[in-house]
Design a protein around this motif. Structure first.
Motif: not given
Length: 122
Positions: A38-66
């Motif tokens: 059920i759980s998984g790795l969430r891979l996302f992009v967020q604002q930040g860093g000197c170039a403007g965007l950075s990657y983020g990762m975290r474990f989520d219990d379940e996916p969001d609807e979208d």
């Protein structure tokens, strides 16, 4: 919620995961006591860093609807629609070496990265 098999779907919209990255993430998910079915790795992009965007990762219990859900080597990867436009076609890998060890995103959409490689611009 949409799902894409590891080998299906539009190749440009695919997020791939190497076997070593999947094994490492699955081990960490299990260490957290989460159900890998059920759980998984969430891979996302967020604002930040000197170039403007950075990657983020975290474990989520379940996916969001979208979320789009990819499954590779037993690992479920969740990607939200806003992040997908920046990381479609990327490969998540796990690198181990003398200098560092960790997850790395190989993103074909990047036009420039900061000097340390922690942030990017598309």
């Amino acid at each position: 919620m949409s799902t894409e098999p590891a080998t299906g779907g539009d190749a440009t919209a695919q997020i791939d995961v190497t076997e070593s990255a999947a094994e490492q993430a699955l081990s960490l998910i299990e260490d957290e006591g989460l159900d890998t079915d059920i759980s998984g790795l969430r891979l996302f992009v967020q604002q930040g860093g000197c170039a403007g965007l950075s990657y983020g990762m975290r474990f989520d219990d379940e996916p969001d609807e979208d979320d789009t859900i990819y499954e590779h080597h037993g690992l479920r990867v969740f990607v939200d629609p806003a992040s997908m436009k920046y990381i479609e076609g990327s490969v998540l890998d796990f690198e181990s070496g003398l200098q560092a060890e960790g997850f790395h995103v190989e993103n074909p959409n990047v036009v420039s990265e900061c000097g340390c490689g922690e942030s990017f611009r598309t």
